[in-house]
Scaffold this motif. Structure first.
Motif, PDB file in Angstrom:
ATOM      1  N   ALA A 425       0.815  -1.217   0.000  1.00 36.68           N
ATOM      2  CA  ALA A 425       0.000   0.000   0.000  1.00 36.68           C
ATOM      3  C   ALA A 425       0.849   1.269   0.000  1.00 36.68           C
ATOM      4  CB  ALA A 425      -0.928  -0.006   1.217  1.00 36.68           C
ATOM      5  N   MET A 426       2.136   1.118   0.300  1.00 34.78           N
ATOM      6  CA  MET A 426       3.016   2.287   0.346  1.00 34.78           C
ATOM      7  C   MET A 426       3.566   2.666  -1.026  1.00 34.78           C
ATOM      8  SD  MET A 426       5.133   1.668   3.886  1.00 34.78           S
ATOM      9  CE  MET A 426       5.470  -0.077   3.626  1.00 34.78           C
ATOM     10  N   ARG A 650       8.280   7.502  -1.801  1.00 35.49           N
ATOM     11  CA  ARG A 650       7.643   6.572  -0.875  1.00 35.49           C
ATOM     12  C   ARG A 650       7.896   7.024   0.559  1.00 35.49           C
ATOM     13  NH1 ARG A 650       8.589   0.281  -2.437  1.00 35.49           N
ATOM     14  NH2 ARG A 650      10.631   0.754  -1.622  1.00 35.49           N
ATOM     15  N   ARG A 651       6.954   6.804   1.433  1.00 35.67           N
ATOM     16  CA  ARG A 651       7.112   7.171   2.850  1.00 35.67           C
ATOM     17  C   ARG A 651       7.784   6.067   3.651  1.00 35.67           C
ATOM     18  NH1 ARG A 651       7.447  12.282   2.335  1.00 35.67           N
ATOM     19  NH2 ARG A 651       5.743  13.130   1.087  1.00 35.67           N
ATOM     20  N   TRP A 652       8.092   4.990   2.991  1.00 30.95           N
ATOM     21  CA  TRP A 652       8.796   3.870   3.621  1.00 30.95           C
ATOM     22  C   TRP A 652      10.287   4.176   3.550  1.00 30.95           C
ATOM     23  CZ3 TRP A 652      10.852  -1.232   1.683  1.00 30.95           C
ATOM     24  CH2 TRP A 652      10.896  -2.194   2.711  1.00 30.95           C
TER      25      TRP A 652
END
Length: 815
Positions: A425-426, A650-652
């Motif tokens: 989902a990321m 990406r926030r990961w």
């Protein structure tokens, strides 16, 4: 006004007085008697009083007369009265803290500060003076000696928080992770005697003693960029060194060399050598080739103040000078605090087995707070009793704690990012419109009016415009700059450093252009728009360890920035292995700290020899677990473009290791049409849509994929499918299974690699392929096991490559 003769006497003591200073409280390092200061008379005695007391100053090697004069004035002035009550309070607190730990947790390692607890009032003075000069945050980098004491008395953690770590109140929360208490980072707010509030960040550090140095400076640089604009006032880095480590570990010297380099300067670092005159069990003559461990710092034109730790007033005075010097001249400075180590290297060691005489002398020395109180005529007994009672109460509170206390709080700019396990989902969109690519292509080729561009570079810029117009395919170097340019226009800062990175080792980047008439440098991506975020690109010094540590640190405090380090050749990352092992791969698991640092490691077997072929993929895969890093090897320019943009958007936040090409940078097979930039995203596995009914599936990563496809065309093979594994970790199991299942008729899966059998991804891949490919048979094609990664013979490489390709397309029975 001093006479000429008096001035000559003073000058001699300015040069050599430090050698005759009284610096060692144990008495092993006796003052020397340089003939240049074997002088008599009133002027000589006055100079001796200034330069041969408990502070010895080395500063006459500094070429700047103003800086020499500044130090001389302070050494020759009458000292102001000390705040003896505050100094004594800090000494008592620091000393009793250690005594409580010693009595309650007998035989437990804590790396005591006893023998040099004057460090606490020294740091107190540094923070106080820095705050009055504009510091809002202080980055503390240090190893384990005295770390717990500093955590309580400077960072501001409560004693019970530290005591609870000794009680080990919550062991299940650290199963398979975490770190020992004297490696942990901590944050807090320090209240100075003058009423200022200063944020203190104690940087997490492994047992590699000086490893934290460049990390702390990278963090300071990022914080300065965030908080101080282009200035260096509001964030001060302070590094604490052990004497043997400062003299002996190359990272310290590499870090010192960063001091005045444009891409790495932090406006001056304060270095404090916590000098016990011993390294584990080694004496000073075994750990340094010079009289002082701090002599390594004389590679810089900076002052060094040697101070006897049993004279806290002198130490505090020197600390004040050091802070003032840093802020006046924006320069590094060294405070060499010389004391002793009351116990062994750790509290489980018996130092009398190796230094029996030294430790008899140490045992006879009273605690420094006792001698200090006597010197100032202060009755310390009531205060000792009061502080001891506080410590005992804190110990009782610690015993009632059931959950391990949190010692640090992440800054708010980390709120938008997350680590942990990968979640699909990321994922984000990384494609860019054709119009935007044309715009960026024009901007990254734009130069100022009158700028004389090298003819070869001018042709490249023209080709880049054609690439973004879709007239010719895009190569790797242009795809990379397009990724940076589009990210910058979306608000993402970019920072890239490495040896030759502005041009690129393989002449592929040319991010910075040089005027052929003046050699003036111009970086188009840094000048696209007046309101754009920063694009920084630096040619680094010839260092891997300190530079990688610095960039890791920068990524820790500027997560919005795409931070990249590029190795000249991939195996040069060997020089930074401590940072890869201890920070990049393990930082999240040990300390819960995230990083989005990107490592660009040129990799590929092309007959260039053992040192210019392999980026050691196998080593990174050994470190890969729990989704801690990303390990990728893109085979096309578009894949590289999408991968870089994915990392930034990406926030990961996980480190990304990219095995980049060398010879394939401009190879037709690795070029990409423009539509692959305006559509799609990074593919972890590139499937094979050319072969409809495969009898065999080859799985490979990197350059060998192109060689396999070329061989397939050469031999007109229509029954072999070739899958490109673009992301090796986190292992893209579902994508690989999906690509394999497109070839249900295949009876065999073959892992193919250029590397020897004991290197590359084979050990990682074969168990996974055997599990996923059932019931198909699985075999591998690779070079024979070898101690060296690659041959140094170009023709020998060609022979090996032909053999690999033949074996890959041979039937299992023939093999």
């Amino acid at each position: 006004m001093a006479s000429h003769e008096d001035e000559q006497i003073l000058d001699a003591f300015r040069h050599w007085g430090f050698l005759a200073a009284d610096l060692d409280p144990v008495g092993y390092m006796q003052p020397m008697a340089p003939p240049e200061i074997a002088l008599r008379g009133e002027a000589a005695e006055r100079a001796r009083h200034c330069y041969c007391g408990t502070i010895g100053a080395e500063f006459m090697h500094i070429p700047d007369a103003e800086r020499r004069q500044w130090v001389a004035e302070r050494m020759e002035e009458d000292p102001a009265p000390a705040d003896s009550a505050r100094v004594l309070d800090r000494l008592i607190r620091a000393g009793l803290f250690e005594q409580v730990l010693q009595s309650r947790y007998i035989g437990t390692k804590r790396f005591s500060l006893e023998g040099i607890i004057t460090l606490i009032p020294v740091l107190d003075e540094i923070v106080d003076r820095a705050a009055t000069l504009g510091a809002e945050q202080i980055l503390l980098g240090m190893s384990h000696r005295g770390r717990l004491n500093v955590m309580v008395h400077i960072v501001g953690k409560s004693p019970e928080d530290v005591f609870a770590r000794f009680e080990d109140v919550d062991p299940r929360s650290f199963l398979g992770g975490g770190d020992v208490k004297y490696h942990l980072g901590a944050t807090g707010i320090y209240s100075t005697p003058h009423g200022a509030k200063v944020d203190i960040h104690l940087v997490s550090n492994p047992s590699h003693l000086e490893a934290v140095d460049p990390v702390a400076l990278g963090r300071a640089r990022a914080k300065q960029a965030r908080l101080c604009g282009r200035g260096t006032t509001c964030v001060l880095p302070v590094l604490l060194h052990g004497d043997a480590a400062f003299a002996g570990q190359g990272t310290a010297a590499e870090t010192l060399n960063l001091a005045n380099l444009d891409g790495y300067t932090v406006g001056g670092t304060m270095h404090v050598v916590v000098n016990n005159l011993i390294g584990f069990t080694a004496n000073p003559q075994d750990t340094a080739s010079t009289r002082f461990a701090a002599d390594v710092a004389k590679r810089l034109p900076i002052p060094i103040f040697h101070v006897n730790a049993h004279d806290p007033d002198a130490a505090v005075r020197a600390a004040r000078w050091a802070a003032e010097y840093r802020y006046k001249f924006r320069s590094d400075i060294v405070l060499d605090l010389i004391g002793y180590r009351r116990h062994g290297h750790s509290e489980v060691d018996d130092p009398t087995t190796t230094q029996p005489v030294r430790y008899r002398r140490i045992a006879a020395l009273p605690p420094v707070w006792e001698t200090y109180a006597q010197r100032h005529g202060i009755d310390a007994v009531p205060r000792i009793a009061e502080i001891k009672s506080e410590m005992e109460a804190a110990l009782k509170r610690a015993r009632s704690i059931r959950k391990s206390p949190t010692l640090r709080q992440l800054p708010p700019y980390w709120d938008a990012y997350q680590g942990g396990a990968y979640d699909p989902a990321m994922e984000v969109e990384t494609a860019v419109s054709a119009r935007e690519l044309v715009t960026v292509g024009e901007l990254m080729a734009r130069v100022p009016e009158g700028f004389s561009t090298h003819p070869k570079v001018k042709k490249l810029l023209e080709q880049r415009i054609q690439m973004t117009q879709g007239r010719i395919p895009v190569d790797f170097g242009s795809a990379e700059l397009l990724a940076y340019g589009t990210l910058l226009r979306q608000g993402t800062p970019v920072r890239l450093s490495g040896q030759d990175s502005r041009r690129g080792t393989f002449n592929q980047r040319h991010a910075t252009l040089f005027d052929t008439q003046t050699e003036a440098a111009y970086t188009p991506l840094a000048n696209m728009d007046i309101h754009q975020p920063a694009f920084e690109i630096y040619d680094s010094p010839l260092s891997e360890a300190a530079v990688v540590g610095f960039e890791y640190g920068y990524s820790r405090d500027y997560p919005e920035t795409l931070v990249l380090w590029e190795a000249q050749f991939g195996d040069f990352a060997n020089g930074a292995q401590v940072y890869i092992d201890q920070f990049i791969a393990a930082g999240e698991d040990k300390w819960g700290l995230l990083s989005g640092l990107v490592l660009l490691l040129p990799h590929g077997y092309e007959g260039q020899g053992p040192e210019h072929s392999s980026a050691r993929l196998e080593r990174f895969l050994q470190l890969a677990a729990r989704d801690n890093v990303q390990i990728c090897q893109p085979t096309t320019a578009a894949q590289y473009f999408h991968l870089l943009r994915r990392q930034a958007l990406r926030r990961w936040r996980k480190p990304l290791v990219i095995f980049t090409p060398k010879g394939m940078l401009r190879h037709p097979a690795a070029l990409s049409p423009l539509q692959e930039f305006t559509n799609g995203r990074f593919q972890t596995v590139i499937p094979d849509c050319e072969v409809a009914e495969a009898g065999r599936v080859l799985v490979a990563t990197g350059k060998i994929v192109h060689a396999l496809r070329a061989e397939r065309r050469k031999i007109s093979d229509t029954r072999t499918a070739i899958l490109a594994l673009e992301q090796i970790f986190p292992f893209p199991e579902s994508d690989l299974v999906g690509a394999l299942n497109q070839h249900a008729t295949a009876h065999e899966v073959v892992w193919v690699q250029e590397e020897p059998a004991n290197m590359g991804a084979i050990s990682f891949m074969m168990p996974r392929l055997r599990r996923l490919a059932k019931p198909r048979s699985v075999r591998s094609v690779k070079l024979s096991a070898s101690p060296s990664p690659a041959t140094g013979s170009g023709k020998g490489h060609d022979v090996q490559q032909k053999t690999l390709l033949a074996l890959a397309f041979a039937s299992a029975q023939a093999v």
